[in-house]
Enzyme design. Structure first.
Site, short mmCIF file in Angstrom:
data_model
loop_
_atom_site.label_atom_id
_atom_site.label_comp_id
_atom_site.label_asym_id
_atom_site.label_seq_id
_atom_site.Cartn_x
_atom_site.Cartn_y
_atom_site.Cartn_z
N GLU A 178 0.81 -1.21 0.00
CA GLU A 178 0.00 0.00 0.00
C GLU A 178 0.85 1.27 0.00
O GLU A 178 0.53 2.24 -0.69
CB GLU A 178 -0.92 0.02 1.23
CG GLU A 178 -1.83 1.24 1.27
CD GLU A 178 -2.66 1.31 2.54
OE1 GLU A 178 -3.61 2.09 2.55
OE2 GLU A 178 -2.33 0.59 3.50
N ASP A 179 1.96 1.28 0.75
CA ASP A 179 2.69 2.52 1.01
C ASP A 179 4.04 2.62 0.31
O ASP A 179 4.72 3.65 0.43
CB ASP A 179 2.93 2.69 2.52
CG ASP A 179 1.62 2.89 3.28
OD1 ASP A 179 0.64 3.29 2.64
OD2 ASP A 179 1.60 2.63 4.50
#
Length: 706
Positions: free
Chosen positions: A76-77
């Site tokens: 996600e990051d």
């Protein structure tokens, strides 16, 4: 690698055969991907996944779950992808990381329709692999432990979501320690003064009475020695939020609160559990109604223990939980115990629940829900329930939530039994169907052929399963009637819009509104679950726009300052052409009242809040809703004719509610969208002229919210 060495050492304590290299590589990869990223506290971001992995190691979970914790934010990051994780580690770990990533994107505290859909996704993720939820819960726990570094508004949002969703979910999964900590951390954000007041009272109590926990722990150990049993005894004060909740529920102050201390006795086997129970009840007086045997009747998440409350030293009430070591492991880890390791092997705990079977049972009632509201209701009832155990006449156990009634019992056995229920006997005594059941009662359901569920049952039952079954039965019974009424409402709405009602149009509207078919759409129109205006909006959005020769709804009032916001008061529902006055409200703009509205009496001594206003001259759109109450002859075709009369006046019915139904007459309240006071009089006159309309009155209710 110094940062990962402590985690590996911790895992080795319960899983000597753990793959050190796999965990070290996962930490190295996570550190590389999160390089340059920092948390709100200023710490390097990798400290967060490492802390999450430590929480899961405390639950003695397998390597794949620990590695997932170390990598759970990489997709996600960072620039890492699902394929990168699968290639460097394994497909299993990549799927787990992907599951956590999808859960992170869910907004579980959003509006109800979206919330229900997100809950479905959450439970779908649980059904695939429950370890995804375990990682997510550990992730949320660490975020709550470090929440003070966030902005205040972010703290409030995250704490509310934790209190509403994640804490109950942890409890439902049997991880009671995590539920209590999540609740208490959220409580500290949502009501810091309340939490501090509980802590201050504890400090005062300890100063006045000494260390009660040590004294009572010693007393219980002495009883174990007396009967010759080995066991562990642990005592603690209950969490501030647990105490606060009990004070709120019982409406009592701290000084009147009992059993604020809890004690746990862990012994070798079940026989020892009952021996300890006997010794404690011999030494101290048991509190009536505060005994629960979850060993003979386990909870659905595998929890087993004996609970009893006694009047202990100095008359103080204390709760004592008695269990074996294996029961304690399940009580601490809940469903997570299924993956626990000990001495390098998967721990075989006879009390651990098979997560596949557990989640299948949980999903069964959710799958029967037909719409978002029903699903959300079933989820919340299931997650927040506290169970009671009752028996059939044959001695079979039925688990129900606290507050359940004989009707819930009937539907828990079978939907057919619930639908045909006409009465119940509890412990061989006939009782009303709204009776609240208690632990250990025997329940016999009385049925009759031809009996059907009644609408009043919805207020009696407490389980999502029963509510869903009753709604389904009521909907089926009234379906034909609602379809006919819905067809008439739809025809009137189409006529008012200058459009022709066709089966194709209804089918298209059903598809756009995510409704199974046109019959279901008409049934929802007829039962007032759906407004005809909404059907027109999705099919002909251009008609929703204000026509050029009409006054825009936002410019209907003259006398406001600039772009000052305004709203019609619902207590009097003024329409263009009636004399009006405005009442200013801080932060809410101006509320428009009819000059003869009874509510204005409340503002007689506040002339500074009055604003002289009037309606803009010209043609207004038919968007001003007025509520009428009609008494109609209870005869075939009457309501359809009334709807036709309203449509013939180019007015739209936005809502219709049945108030009272008798064999000869019935009352309905109809919301009609109108242009002006002249339009209203024309509609009213046409209705009064109908022979089957006994009375018609305009509903103006001072108790409604302005």
């Amino acid at each position: 690698m110094d940062d990962i060495s402590g985690l590996i050492a911790r895992i080795k304590q319960y899983h000597p055969k753990s793959d050190d290299d796999l965990i070290a590589r996962a930490y190295a990869f996570g550190s590389e991907m999160h390089q340059g990223q920092y948390r709100h506290s200023g710490e390097p971001y990798i400290t967060h996944p490492l802390a999450v992995a430590h929480i899961l190691a405390g639950q003695q979970l397998d390597d794949a779950t620990i590695v997932t914790a170390l990598l759970h934010d990489t997709v996600e990051d960072t620039r890492a992808s699902h394929d990168d994780i699968a290639r460097k580690f394994s497909t299993e770990i990549a799927e787990l990381v992907d599951g956590v990533t999808k859960l992170t994107k869910l907004q579980l505290n959003s509006n109800e329709t979206k919330q229900a859909e997100n809950f479905r996704k959450l439970f779908m993720a649980m059904s695939r692999d429950m370890r995804v939820i375990l990682v997510k819960l550990a992730d949320r726990l660490h975020n709550m432990r470090t929440i003070k570094s966030m902005r205040p508004e972010g703290q409030m949002r995250k704490a509310r979501e934790t209190m509403d969703i994640y804490a109950p979910l942890a409890g439902r999964m049997g991880m009671q320690w995590m539920r209590e900590e999540l609740e208490d951390l959220s409580f500290g954000v949502l009501n810091p003064e309340g939490r501090n007041s509980i802590i201050r009272r504890f400090i005062t109590l300890q100063r006045e009475s000494g260390d009660v926990i040590d004294k009572i722990t010693s007393d219980i150990r002495a009883e174990l020695d007396r009967i010759g049993l080995d066991g562990e005894v642990h005592g603690r004060a209950k969490k501030p939020f647990s105490i606060w909740r009990k004070m709120e529920e019982k409406k009592i102050g701290f000084s009147r609160l009992s059993d604020i201390y809890g004690f746990r006795v862990i012994v070798a086997d079940e026989a020892a559990c009952y021996a300890v129970l006997g010794a404690i009840h011999q030494r101290w007086r048991a509190v009536p109604g505060r005994f629960k045997d979850y060993i003979s009747q386990p909870k659905s998440n595998g929890y087993r223990s004996i609970h009893t409350t006694v009047s202990g030293r100095d008359g103080k009430r204390v709760e004592v939980q008695i269990r074996t070591r294996q029961m304690h492991e399940v009580a601490e880890s809940g469903v997570a115990a299924h993956w626990s390791y000990r001495d390098g092997e998967r721990a075989v705990n006879p009390f651990a629940v098979d997560p596949a079977g557990w989640i299948a049972t949980l999903n069964e009632q959710f799958d029967s829900a037909e719409d978002h509201d029903e699903f959300l209701e079933a989820v919340k009832l299931e997650m927040y329930q506290d169970q009671v155990f009752c028996f059939t006449p044959q001695g079979e156990v039925v688990k129900l939530p606290k507050g359940a009634t004989p009707l819930d019992f009937a539907y828990a056995i079978h939907t057919r039994i619930g639908d045909a229920c006409v009465g119940a006997k509890v412990d061989h005594v006939r009782v009303p169907l709204w009776t609240r059941l208690r632990n250990g009662q025997s329940v016999e359901i009385l049925t009759a052929e031809g009996q059907r569920p009644q609408s009043t049952w919805m207020d009696i039952v407490a389980t999502g399963r029963a509510k869903t079954a009753i709604r389904k039965s009521l909907r089926a019974a009234d379906r034909d009637k609602f379809i006919r009424l819905g067809n008439e409402l739809a025809r009137v709405a189409f006529d008012a819009a200058g459009k022709r009602l066709t089966n194709k149009a209804l089918g298209t509207a059903a598809r756009l509104l995510n409704i199974p078919d046109s019959d279901e759409l008409l049934a929802r129109l007829g039962s007032a679950e759906l407004q005809a205006r909404r059907v027109i909006e999705v099919l002909f959005p251009e008609l929703v726009l204000v026509k050029g020769d009409e006054i825009e709804a936002g410019a209907a009032i003259v006398g406001l300052e600039g772009d000052q916001a305004f709203a019609r008061a619902q207590c009097c529902q003024p329409v263009p052409g009636e004399r009006i006055v405005g009442i200013t409200s801080r932060g809410k703009g101006v509320t428009i009242h009819a000059i003869d509205c009874p509510t204005l009496i409340d503002f007689e001594d506040r002339p500074d809040r009055w604003v002289d206003l009037h309606w803009h001259s010209g043609t207004h759109p038919a968007v001003h809703t007025v509520t009428f109450e009609l008494t109609l002859t209870n005869d075939a075709g009457v309501l359809g004719r009334i709807c036709t009369l309203i449509g013939s006046q180019k007015a739209n019915i936005s809502d219709l509610v049945f108030c009272d139904k008798k064999p000869d007459f019935y009352r309905v309240q109809i919301d009609i969208d109108l242009r002006s006071v002249e339009h209203m009089h024309a509609v009213r006159l046409s209705l009064e002229s109908d022979a089957d309309v006994a009375t018609i009155t305009r509903v103006r209710n001072p108790d409604r919210k302005p």
